[in-house]
Write an enzyme that holds these catalytic residues in place. Structure first.
Site, PDB file in Angstrom:
ATOM      1  N   SER A 196      96.802  61.320  39.819  1.00 53.74           N
ATOM      2  CA  SER A 196      95.262  62.447  39.365  1.00 53.74           C
ATOM      3  C   SER A 196      94.425  62.655  41.431  1.00 53.74           C
ATOM      4  CB  SER A 196      94.178  61.954  39.222  1.00 53.74           C
ATOM      5  OG  SER A 196      93.873  60.570  39.457  1.00 53.74           O
ATOM      6  N   ASP A 197      93.942  63.475  41.863  1.00 55.91           N
ATOM      7  CA  ASP A 197      92.874  63.303  42.235  1.00 55.91           C
ATOM      8  C   ASP A 197      91.608  62.558  41.931  1.00 55.91           C
ATOM      9  OD1 ASP A 197      91.812  64.528  44.652  1.00 55.91           O
ATOM     10  OD2 ASP A 197      92.202  66.306  44.118  1.00 55.91           O
ATOM     11  N   ALA A 198      90.946  62.600  43.008  1.00 49.34           N
ATOM     12  CA  ALA A 198      90.125  61.172  43.495  1.00 49.34           C
ATOM     13  C   ALA A 198      88.969  61.452  42.151  1.00 49.34           C
ATOM     14  CB  ALA A 198      89.191  61.010  44.389  1.00 49.34           C
TER      15      ALA A 198
END
Length: 946
Positions: free
Chosen positions: A242-244
């Site tokens: 996932s992106d942050a």
């Protein structure tokens, strides 16, 4: 190889295939241990001797955020080389340095989050610097080369494990976590998915990272395309990171789910394997997973699937086989080879846009180098720390001699006078105990950023002359004479404490706001005004100071003086990668900042022999009419200045090519959030206007002729060939480009589309015979009526030359293909998103997990056109699966309304569908069908019957 013993667990047995070893390790992990592996910072499992593991190490153009490393040109600059072999070597160097740095610092990860393969569809996108090209073929070719370099060439073990960013259709920073990209099936398959697919199919990709945005109303972190597309392209286990902060966004900003347990479960089931959220604190994600398990939203099998994919990457990286890992002992770092490669890449990235014969410069040329970037070597958010640096000024000093080079930065030199008549004053920097000073007594700039122990600014009778640079849109930086930028620390005081603007929130930018007879000075990072207080200058919410701006010297005057005494002026203009166009901030215009336009005008007025050298992360709209020479390069990393100087001097003939269209005016651009490249005629593929500089453009100090273009179908492929000859007087590279155009397509197809390219080095008089083997699929389009790819029969024109518009030779090829058939609407109905044309509509999610619907843009009437609908022997009834409320109207494109269906009451929610039914005027045969949508109604599907 680890020899098995009675006590060796199978997961440690190198004689077994990875799949069996992972099965064994999974069986030994408890549910709690597996759950804890789902966070980005996975803890060690000490009872099994398993080390902690972190997904994510930025490595876009060098190892980033971990201190000194070799810094290569920005990704868009690597794209401008059009040289896969060079980019592969860059990726290899980056992976070697990642291994070397990890040997010294275990925080350095081997799961690298690079490259970015989002297509450079729109040049105002703030992250333009991170992508390779607007073209999916070129992007996938460069990305494949980089990932092969990152992966290494061992058949089993990987040097690093690259993850592609950002899945999917992500080209805006404005509202990036809440905006939805409306992407119809043809654009999805022919454009956005294609760059990812070809890179994944090449076999050197470990996974992908979903983007923050939504696609067709559904967040990318719960995208069904992860399962339906991505994981169907390869037999390898792909890791989805996932992106942050994006997992939390599913609830907090997107409001797509009511609870974090629902959101986390949905993301995991959709295919997210590693959750990057809440920094190093894994407790919240782990708590959400456990909550989802308790509520029956997840099963242990769901967790096993994610952990299996994580372990697959870790096994490939050699973590469990230290004795067999071929890369374990490698520690090459900042080697002569890496330094030479950084220079080679920077040289190959330079694009000569215009040259009326002024370049290359003669050895005895007296050069004035001017501009805000003339003595800068800028880094971006994804750069490592420079070990070596070269600015254009330094490069020209080195090449022509300091006595033949004049410099003028062109910033305004100003004093800021307070309402009491005092001036802002910058106290001298003093080293903290134990800190070393440089050779000239100055503090090491690397020690300055973020410091709070330096004294804040004061006011007094004697002010400090500040260098004021306007980066556009009224955003300014102010710099002390010793090079320190004014910055604001967490305590709110203004200090000269930064070597460059930077950081996630840039603290070195200000705005001057007219106020009465003076100006307020607003700090952009905090949004507060500057105040002069007894204990120093700071930002505050009240009692702002009103300053008088006293201009000591105008930048244009300094530039004009330097230009007047030179043979040639080199104006170095462009952007600071941390200001006005970067992650979290899109640009608002293609224009150069006004201050830089003024400097260019001053140089040109003083000396007609003016070269514009643009150093930027993205295209600009500049008028080259009265400029004899224009060059562009992305920020070129540590060797940027040397490379530019060598190109200007003719030591290297430029051969970079534009990886995206340069538009002449903002009016040529679609809305930033319009992702329909076909309908709104975007990129070189469809743009029908006249570009400032076309895709693939780039000049040389040599000249080249093209001839002998041939094409034939053989063994299920198209084989093309052509000859390229250097007709110039110097050895140079040429980038031969092969495009295709469907001569008489039944649906909108690209004006021309890149099929292949080749960068070749040719001596004067030398000829290269180039051959290309192209699969027939390269000529296909996505047939939405049939729901698959199809090669249309007919004539195709092959176009070869030096750019997408500089076509030198042509050949026509006839392909048998597969004829179109009408849509069998009686048997299959019509999925609303499979339209051929639309106006006033957007695609939205049919359900939270899968499918598309179409709705009208708020306040408008939407219209869909479906071509070639076969009603067979006749229909008299129509159905529509809808949610919400409103009216859907069906008519023949060339006839009257067939039926109009309306909801009596709104459905309970957007995912609660009802089927509307009505009789319609009898119709048979093949017709185009027009569907009109009114009101907040979602249409998923239509059906027709007798």
């Amino acid at each position: 190889m680890t020899a098995p013993t009675p006590t060796t667990p199978p997961f440690r047995d190198t004689a077994l295939p990875f799949a069996k070893r992972i099965d064994d390790l999974l069986s030994r992990l408890t549910l709690d241990e597996k759950t804890r592996l789902l966070h980005q910072f996975a803890p060690a499992v000490e009872r099994l001797g398993i080390a902690a593991f972190r997904t994510g190490q930025e490595a876009l153009h060098g190892v980033a955020w971990m201190g000194p490393a070799t810094v290569f040109p920005q990704a868009v600059g690597l794209g401008a080389t059009w040289n896969e072999e060079l980019v592969r070597r860059v990726g290899e160097a980056v992976s070697r340095e990642a291994r070397a740095m990890r040997a010294r610092d275990e925080r350095v990860g081997l799961n690298v989050w690079a490259p970015t393969v989002n297509l450079l569809r729109h040049p105002l996108w703030g992250r333009n610097e991170e992508g390779y090209s607007e073209d999916p073929k070129l992007t996938s070719a460069i990305a494949t080369a980089y990932t092969h370099g990152l992966r290494g060439d061992h058949p089993v073990y990987w040097r690093t494990a690259p993850v592609l960013k950002h899945w999917l259709a992500h080209n805006n920073e404005t509202d990036r976590d809440t905006s939805s990209s409306s992407v119809r099936p043809r654009v999805l398959h022919e454009y956005d998915l294609r760059a990812f697919r070809e890179a994944v199919e090449a076999g050197a990709v470990a996974g992908v990272m979903p983007a923050y945005n939504l696609v067709n109303g559904r967040p990318n972190h719960v995208s069904p395309y992860l399962r339906e597309q991505l994981r169907s392209w390869t037999g390898e286990e792909l890791l989805v990171c996932s992106d942050a902060g994006a997992p939390s966004n599913l609830v907090d900003s997107e409001h797509y789910f009511d609870t974090h347990e629902e959101a986390t479960a949905a993301a995991l089931r959709a295919g997210v394997d590693s959750f990057t959220d809440h920094g190093t604190d894994s407790s919240k994600i782990i708590g959400r997973v456990k909550g989802a398990l308790e509520q029956g939203l997840l099963t242990e099998a769901d967790i096993d699937a994610a952990v299996r994919r994580q372990l697959s990457v870790r096994f490939r990286l050699g973590e469990f086989d230290p004795g067999a890992d071929p890369y374990a002992g490698e520690q090459p770092f900042d080697t002569p080879e890496h330094r030479a490669l950084a220079l080679e890449a920077a040289e190959q990235a330079v694009v000569l846009l215009k040259n009326d014969g002024l370049l290359p410069l003669a050895p005895d040329t007296r050069v004035a180098v001017v501009g805000l970037l003339a003595d800068e070597c800028k880094l971006d958010w994804y750069s490592g720390s420079l070990i070596h640096r070269s600015t254009p000024l330094e490069g020209l000093y080195e090449r022509f001699g300091a006595d033949r080079v004049e410099f003028a930065e062109g910033v305004d030199r100003v004093l800021l006078r307070t309402s009491t008549g005092a001036f802002l004053h910058v106290p001298p920097a003093s080293a903290a105990p134990g800190e070393a000073r440089g050779a000239e007594g100055a503090l090491d700039p690397a020690l300055l950023a973020g410091r709070t122990d330096l004294p804040p600014l004061t006011s007094g009778e004697e002010g400090t002359e500040l260098a004021l640079a306007d980066w556009g849109g009224g955003v300014l930086t102010l710099r002390a004479p010793d090079g320190r930028y004014l910055s604001v620390a967490e305590d709110g005081y203004v200090r000269a404490s930064a070597d460059q603007p930077g950081g996630w929130v840039v603290q070195e930018t200000f705005r001057l706001e007219p106020h009465g007879d003076g100006h307020l000075l607003r700090h952009v990072g905090t949004g507060r005004h500057v105040q002069v207080a007894a204990d120093g200058v700071k930002v505050a919410g009240e009692e702002p100071e009103v300053f008088e701006l006293v201009v000591v010297e105008r930048g244009e005057d300094a530039v004009a003086r330097a230009a007047a005494g030179a043979d040639v002026v080199v104006v170095v203009a462009g952007n600071d990668p941390h200001i006005n166009g970067r992650e979290t901030q899109d640009r608002t215009t293609l224009r150069l900042p006004a201050q830089q336009e003024a400097l260019l005008g001053a140089a040109r007025a003083a000396n007609p022999h003016t070269v514009l050298a643009l150093v930027s992360a993205y295209p600009y709209a500049v008028d080259p009419a009265d400029l004899p020479a224009v060059l562009w390069t992305a920020h070129g990393g540590q060797a940027a200045g040397t490379a530019l100087a060598r190109v200007l001097a003719g030591d290297v003939s430029p051969a970079g090519r534009l990886p995206q269209t340069w538009y002449a005016d903002d009016a040529d651009l679609p809305d930033l959030l319009d992702y329909d490249v076909i309908g709104s005629r975007q990129t070189y593929l469809y743009f029908e206007g006249t570009p400032l500089f076309p895709f693939g453009h780039g000049l040389s100090y040599a000249s080249f002729s093209y001839g002998g273009l041939t094409a034939r179908v053989e063994d299920g492929t198209v084989r093309a060939g052509l000859a390229v000859t250097n007709t110039g007087a110097v050895t140079a590279d040429e980038v031969a480009q092969l495009y295709v155009r469907a001569a008489d397509p039944s649906v909108p197809r690209p004006r021309r589309e890149l099929l292949a390219h080749r960068r070749v080095t040719l001596a004067p008089g030398e000829t290269a015979e180039l051959s290309f083997v192209l699969p027939l699929s390269a000529f296909a389009f996505r047939d939405v009526a049939a729901g698959r790819w199809r090669v249309e029969p007919g004539a195709y024109e092959l176009l070869a030359g030096a750019s997408s518009e500089d076509v030198r030779v042509r050949a026509t090829l006839t392909l048998e293909g597969e004829p179109a058939v009408p849509r069998p609407v009686v048997e299959r109905g019509l999925d609303a998103a499979d339209f051929d044309e639309e106006s006033g509509t957007v695609i939205v999610d049919r359900t939270r997990t899968a499918g598309d619907s179409v709705t009208a843009v708020a306040g408008k009437e939407g219209e869909l056109l479906f071509r070639g609908c076969d009603f067979g022997s006749g229909v008299t009834r129509v159905t529509a699966d809808v949610s919400g409320e409103g009216t859907v109207e069906f008519s023949l494109a060339d006839g009257p309304v067939l039926a109009s269906l309306s909801t009596r009451v709104p459905t309970a929610g957007p995912y609660d569908y009802t089927t509307l039914r009505a009789s319609c005027a009898a119709v048979d045969g093949v017709h185009d069908v027009r569907v009109r949508l009114r009101g907040p109604l979602r249409l998923a599907r239509a059906g027709f019957s007798g």
